[in-house]
Motif scaffolding. Structure first.
Motif, PDB file in Angstrom:
ATOM      1  N   LYS A 141       1.652  -3.152 -16.630  1.00  0.00           N
ATOM      2  CA  LYS A 141       2.998  -3.658 -16.290  1.00  0.00           C
ATOM      3  C   LYS A 141       2.905  -4.818 -15.293  1.00  0.00           C
ATOM      4  CE  LYS A 141       7.623  -3.166 -15.740  1.00  0.00           C
ATOM      5  NZ  LYS A 141       7.919  -3.953 -14.592  1.00  0.00           N
ATOM      6  N   LEU A 142       2.016  -4.697 -14.313  1.00  0.00           N
ATOM      7  CA  LEU A 142       1.876  -5.751 -13.299  1.00  0.00           C
ATOM      8  C   LEU A 142       1.009  -6.918 -13.779  1.00  0.00           C
ATOM      9  CD1 LEU A 142       1.355  -3.605 -10.050  1.00  0.00           C
ATOM     10  CD2 LEU A 142       3.383  -4.895 -10.676  1.00  0.00           C
ATOM     11  N   GLU A 291      -3.019   2.341  -3.219  1.00  0.00           N
ATOM     12  CA  GLU A 291      -2.632   1.195  -4.038  1.00  0.00           C
ATOM     13  C   GLU A 291      -1.322   1.398  -4.794  1.00  0.00           C
ATOM     14  OE1 GLU A 291      -4.761  -1.482  -7.501  1.00  0.00           O
ATOM     15  OE2 GLU A 291      -6.006  -0.268  -6.183  1.00  0.00           O
ATOM     16  N   TYR A 294       1.394   4.234  -1.477  1.00  0.00           N
ATOM     17  CA  TYR A 294       1.622   3.813  -0.093  1.00  0.00           C
ATOM     18  C   TYR A 294       2.011   2.324   0.018  1.00  0.00           C
ATOM     19  CZ  TYR A 294       0.676   2.626   4.760  1.00  0.00           C
ATOM     20  OH  TYR A 294       0.778   2.134   6.031  1.00  0.00           O
ATOM     21  N   PRO A 296       3.207   0.066  -2.291  1.00  0.00           N
ATOM     22  CA  PRO A 296       4.547  -0.260  -2.794  1.00  0.00           C
ATOM     23  C   PRO A 296       5.659   0.315  -1.916  1.00  0.00           C
ATOM     24  CG  PRO A 296       3.168   0.578  -4.567  1.00  0.00           C
ATOM     25  CD  PRO A 296       2.397   0.744  -3.304  1.00  0.00           C
ATOM     26  N   THR A 298       5.552   0.938   1.412  1.00  0.00           N
ATOM     27  CA  THR A 298       5.701   0.190   2.672  1.00  0.00           C
ATOM     28  C   THR A 298       6.442  -1.130   2.410  1.00  0.00           C
ATOM     29  OG1 THR A 298       3.546  -0.830   2.389  1.00  0.00           O
ATOM     30  CG2 THR A 298       3.632   1.062   3.845  1.00  0.00           C
ATOM     31  N   LEU A 299       6.174  -1.721   1.243  1.00  0.00           N
ATOM     32  CA  LEU A 299       6.841  -2.986   0.930  1.00  0.00           C
ATOM     33  C   LEU A 299       8.327  -2.750   0.635  1.00  0.00           C
ATOM     34  CD1 LEU A 299       3.999  -4.590  -1.192  1.00  0.00           C
ATOM     35  CD2 LEU A 299       4.794  -5.338   1.051  1.00  0.00           C
ATOM     36  N   GLN A 300       8.584  -1.664  -0.085  1.00  0.00           N
ATOM     37  CA  GLN A 300       9.979  -1.338  -0.412  1.00  0.00           C
ATOM     38  C   GLN A 300      10.774  -1.028   0.863  1.00  0.00           C
ATOM     39  OE1 GLN A 300      11.589  -2.136  -2.996  1.00  0.00           O
ATOM     40  NE2 GLN A 300      11.243  -0.538  -4.493  1.00  0.00           N
ATOM     41  N   ARG A 302      10.177  -2.221   3.899  1.00  0.00           N
ATOM     42  CA  ARG A 302       9.734  -3.191   4.923  1.00  0.00           C
ATOM     43  C   ARG A 302      10.797  -3.516   5.965  1.00  0.00           C
ATOM     44  NH1 ARG A 302      10.453  -5.452   0.080  1.00  0.00           N
ATOM     45  NH2 ARG A 302      11.652  -7.367  -0.207  1.00  0.00           N
ATOM     46  N   ASP A 303      12.066  -3.397   5.589  1.00  0.00           N
ATOM     47  CA  ASP A 303      13.108  -3.762   6.551  1.00  0.00           C
ATOM     48  C   ASP A 303      13.333  -2.677   7.603  1.00  0.00           C
ATOM     49  OD1 ASP A 303      13.415  -6.166   5.332  1.00  0.00           O
ATOM     50  OD2 ASP A 303      14.980  -5.466   3.965  1.00  0.00           O
ATOM     51  N   LYS A 306       8.584   0.191  11.678  1.00  0.00           N
ATOM     52  CA  LYS A 306       7.625   1.293  11.803  1.00  0.00           C
ATOM     53  C   LYS A 306       8.124   2.574  11.136  1.00  0.00           C
ATOM     54  CE  LYS A 306       5.109  -0.335  15.795  1.00  0.00           C
ATOM     55  NZ  LYS A 306       4.902  -0.286  17.226  1.00  0.00           N
ATOM     56  N   ILE A 309       7.111   2.577   7.589  1.00  0.00           N
ATOM     57  CA  ILE A 309       5.674   2.820   7.423  1.00  0.00           C
ATOM     58  C   ILE A 309       5.386   4.319   7.558  1.00  0.00           C
ATOM     59  CG2 ILE A 309       3.372   2.383   8.404  1.00  0.00           C
ATOM     60  CD1 ILE A 309       4.311  -0.182   7.384  1.00  0.00           C
ATOM     61  N   LEU A 345      -1.790   5.508  13.861  1.00  0.00           N
ATOM     62  CA  LEU A 345      -1.269   4.165  13.579  1.00  0.00           C
ATOM     63  C   LEU A 345      -0.416   3.652  14.737  1.00  0.00           C
ATOM     64  CD1 LEU A 345      -1.170   2.186  11.073  1.00  0.00           C
ATOM     65  CD2 LEU A 345       1.102   3.071  10.700  1.00  0.00           C
ATOM     66  N   LEU A 348      -2.465   2.788  17.929  1.00  0.00           N
ATOM     67  CA  LEU A 348      -3.623   1.908  17.739  1.00  0.00           C
ATOM     68  C   LEU A 348      -3.793   0.871  18.851  1.00  0.00           C
ATOM     69  CD1 LEU A 348      -5.867   1.553  15.623  1.00  0.00           C
ATOM     70  CD2 LEU A 348      -4.491  -0.243  14.580  1.00  0.00           C
ATOM     71  N   LYS A 349      -2.676   0.212  19.237  1.00  0.00           N
ATOM     72  CA  LYS A 349      -2.770  -0.875  20.227  1.00  0.00           C
ATOM     73  C   LYS A 349      -3.266  -0.361  21.569  1.00  0.00           C
ATOM     74  CE  LYS A 349       0.290  -4.392  18.459  1.00  0.00           C
ATOM     75  NZ  LYS A 349       1.629  -4.977  18.517  1.00  0.00           N
TER      76      LYS A 349
ATOM     77  N   LEU B  40       0.643  -2.084   8.205  1.00  0.00           N
ATOM     78  CA  LEU B  40       1.811  -2.097   9.087  1.00  0.00           C
ATOM     79  C   LEU B  40       2.283  -3.540   9.298  1.00  0.00           C
ATOM     80  CD1 LEU B  40       3.590  -0.411  11.103  1.00  0.00           C
ATOM     81  CD2 LEU B  40       1.918  -0.952  12.834  1.00  0.00           C
ATOM     82  N   ALA B  43       3.834  -5.376   6.040  1.00  0.00           N
ATOM     83  CA  ALA B  43       5.254  -5.134   5.761  1.00  0.00           C
ATOM     84  C   ALA B  43       6.132  -5.935   6.736  1.00  0.00           C
ATOM     85  CB  ALA B  43       5.551  -3.644   5.882  1.00  0.00           C
ATOM     86  N   SER B  47       8.735  -9.029   5.743  1.00  0.00           N
ATOM     87  CA  SER B  47      10.122  -8.963   6.188  1.00  0.00           C
ATOM     88  C   SER B  47      10.477 -10.221   7.002  1.00  0.00           C
ATOM     89  CB  SER B  47      10.280  -7.694   7.034  1.00  0.00           C
ATOM     90  OG  SER B  47      11.598  -7.486   7.346  1.00  0.00           O
ATOM     91  N   LEU B  59       9.625  -6.383  -5.874  1.00  0.00           N
ATOM     92  CA  LEU B  59       8.450  -5.539  -5.620  1.00  0.00           C
ATOM     93  C   LEU B  59       7.250  -5.977  -6.472  1.00  0.00           C
ATOM     94  CD1 LEU B  59       7.268  -3.090  -4.125  1.00  0.00           C
ATOM     95  CD2 LEU B  59       8.042  -1.656  -6.003  1.00  0.00           C
ATOM     96  N   THR B  60       7.519  -6.322  -7.744  1.00  0.00           N
ATOM     97  CA  THR B  60       6.408  -6.734  -8.619  1.00  0.00           C
ATOM     98  C   THR B  60       5.747  -8.015  -8.093  1.00  0.00           C
ATOM     99  OG1 THR B  60       8.103  -7.697 -10.021  1.00  0.00           O
ATOM    100  CG2 THR B  60       7.089  -5.675 -10.801  1.00  0.00           C
ATOM    101  N   LEU B  62       5.670  -8.854  -4.845  1.00  0.00           N
ATOM    102  CA  LEU B  62       4.942  -8.453  -3.635  1.00  0.00           C
ATOM    103  C   LEU B  62       3.595  -7.840  -3.976  1.00  0.00           C
ATOM    104  CD1 LEU B  62       7.934  -6.841  -1.708  1.00  0.00           C
ATOM    105  CD2 LEU B  62       6.736  -8.912  -1.048  1.00  0.00           C
ATOM    106  N   MET B  63       3.579  -7.063  -5.080  1.00  0.00           N
ATOM    107  CA  MET B  63       2.333  -6.404  -5.499  1.00  0.00           C
ATOM    108  C   MET B  63       1.301  -7.436  -5.961  1.00  0.00           C
ATOM    109  SD  MET B  63       2.770  -2.999  -5.318  1.00  0.00           S
ATOM    110  CE  MET B  63       1.833  -2.147  -6.559  1.00  0.00           C
TER     111      MET B  63
END
Lengths: 474, 81
Positions: A141-142, A291, A294, A296, A298-300, A302-303, A306, A309, A345, A348-349, B40, B43, B47, B59-60, B62-63
């Motif tokens: 698909k990708l 892959e 997690y 996809p 975190t990207l979904q 993203r707004d 933390k 995440i 996570l 970490l800092k 971390l 993302a 944004s 999303l596709t 971004l991947m």
């Protein structure tokens, strides 16, 4: 058919012989499929039916997704494919768990009506090939890969018997090209494969199964806290030797036939954090979840910064936990990993700032101890029959009183010796960068001597009771 | 806005998000090239890019962001008229 069984000892040389004799272009795939079909039929004819239907459906759906015609049509086929794979896994692995929880809820609510549970057999390797099929469809698909047009190649990929029962969860991207270019047996592949098999058998028969005799003899009802602590520590080594042993045998079997399966372990006991542990342990599963779930997520999310995440981490690790089995102990196992990794996570800092002021040997030792003890405590959930039992065992560990039970002196000696060899090999690979047991030594005599010793140890100390590999149940 | 300008603005955003003023990104830079570029920060970076250019990635898409060049491609598709 288990890799450490007598029937497999007869089966595999026959496969090699056939593979060697039939070297013409399209035949290797047919030999692979025939061998895999026999391998599955021998243990469970029903599993053959399920894996065949799933393979054929994924094959056709993959081609439909790859036609790149109408985006809406592609989306429908994609969702259909994901639905088929997940519902197949859900039905066989999680349906009864789901029903029993609904029934428990009915009890709490005072409802009399109970839903019936089904008498289901878990098809062989279903958790492993479902994830392979899912990643195949997502990659098509990708547009990371093209759909496989040759049905025998695709079936060979899903059925491939060395990886069928407990992985590695091989990606189509790396495995399908190997199937299509299968050249047959070569002396160097055969030799490398044989070494991996011997090393895998050593880990399984000499280390894991010998420790298992002790671990299985310990009962929380009769033994002291100290004994439970010792058996829990040994169980961590047992699971590692068992699964890493299985993987090396699987990789070795594949290698003798000319195929490379991915590395599943990178010295996980040398991790200095749980985050690092999951980069080194069952890599084919952890990288898959990273892959396809997690990243996809975190990207979904993203707004949400933390919070997003952390939510992605939790969902990913609950999936890792429940992938192992349909019980609350595995769900809790995943939640615990999610909590610890989230803390790692978020901290970490400031941890980096502290580490700059601390001697590096101290941070490494503390990190190693923290990771080992956390994993040892988490693995109690792998063995416990319920969360209550796991909690009782952990309470006993934190109150280590009473006499310690060692079994026999021979047990302690053999187990420690086995663990020492595995750790020495891991130290060698970690710090010297090459494997004394796998990479060919320049000196033929040294190499032959090492394998001779390993074989003698397998014969003398190995446990030949045909016991199952721990990860086969998943 | 041309592709060079997009890359320059991306560089400013990357430095701000990763709190490291010495970072220089090129079209071939990947997450592996920069220590601070973990999941971390990735993302947060995406944004921040979306807010800066006032766009929303799929999303596709971004991947498929394998390097900075791919991010530039997606921004360019939306901003270069």
């Amino acid at each position: 058919m288990l890799f450490n069984s007598f029937s497999f000892l007869l089966f595999f040389p026959l496969v090699i012989l056939l593979f060697y004799l039939i070297r013409q272009s399209s035949y290797p795939k047919l030999v692979l499929i025939t061998a895999s079909v026999f391998f599955i039929l021998y243990s469970s004819p029903f599993s053959l039916l399920i894996i065949s239907v799933i393979s054929i459906l994924n094959y056709f759906i993959g081609i439909q997704i790859d036609k790149k015609e109408n985006p809406d049509k592609i989306q429908i086929y994609f969702i259909l494919g994901i639905f088929i794979n997940i519902s197949n896994l859900f039905f066989f692995k999680y349906f009864n768990f789901f029903i029993s929880n609904i029934n428990n809820l009915s009890d709490v609510l005072g409802l009399i009506q109970k839903l019936p549970q089904l008498n289901l057999i878990l098809p062989l390797g279903i958790s492993f090939y479902t994830f392979s099929a899912l990643s195949y469809l997502i990659d098509v698909k990708l547009e990371n890969i093209s759909a496989e047009r040759n049905l025998t190649s695709f079936v060979s990929y899903i059925f491939f018997f060395p990886k069928l029962l407990a992985g590695p969860i091989e990606r189509a991207q790396s495995f399908l090209p190997q199937i299509n270019e299968a050249k047959g047996i070569s002396t160097s592949n055969f030799s490398e494969g044989a070494k991996l098999i011997i090393w895998g058998l050593f880990q399984k028969l000499v280390v894991a199964d010998r420790i298992a005799i002790y671990v299985n003899s310990v009962d929380p009802h009769y033994h002291s806290g100290k004994t439970i602590l010792l058996s829990s520590v040994l169980y961590t080594f047992q699971v590692y030797a068992d699964f890493s042993g299985y993987t090396d045998i699987a990789r070795g079997l594949a290698k003798t036939l000319g195929f490379n399966l991915m590395e599943n372990f990178k010295r996980p006991l040398f991790s200095v954090s749980i985050t690092e542990f999951w980069r080194r342990w069952h890599i084919s599963l952890s990288s898959w979840v990273n892959e396809y779930i997690y990243n996809p997520l975190t990207l979904q999310l993203r707004d949400y910064g933390k919070k997003g995440i952390i939510l992605a981490l939790f969902i990913s690790f609950v999936i890792v936990g429940i992938w192992h089995g349909a019980t609350w102990t595995f769900v809790l196992f995943g939640i615990i990993q999610g909590i610890i990794i989230s803390i790692e996570l978020l901290s970490l800092k400031w941890r980096r700032k502290i580490f700059k002021k601390t001697p590096s040997y101290l941070t490494i030792i503390l990190g190693l101890l923290f990771s080992f003890s956390t994993i040892t405590l988490s693995l109690i959930l792998f063995r416990a029959s319920s969360i209550e039992q796991a909690s009782d065992i952990i309470k006993m560990i934190f109150n280590p009183v009473g006499k310690i039970y060692y079994g026999s002196a021979a047990f302690i000696l053999y187990s420690l010796f086995g663990i020492l060899i595995i750790l020495l090999r891991d130290i060698f690979v970690e710090f010297k960068g090459h494997d004394i047991f796998i990479i060919p030594s320049r000196f033929f005599i040294i190499r032959s001597f090492l394998y001779g010793v390993l074989l003698i140890l397998i014969m003398l100390v190995g446990v030949f009771d045909g016991s199952q590999f721990i990860y086969f149940q998943f | 806005m041309d592709r060079n300008e997009i890359l320059q603005e991306l560089n400013t955003i990357v430095r701000k998000v990763f709190e490291n003023p010495s970072i220089i990104v090129t079209e071939t830079t990947t997450a592996n090239d920069i220590d601070e570029w973990d999941s971390l920060n990735h993302a947060t970076l995406i944004s921040a890019i979306e807010k800066h250019f006032n766009i929303k990635f799929k999303l596709t898409e971004l991947m498929g962001f394998k390097n900075v060049g791919k991010i530039c491609d997606s921004i360019a598709q939306r901003t270069i008229k």
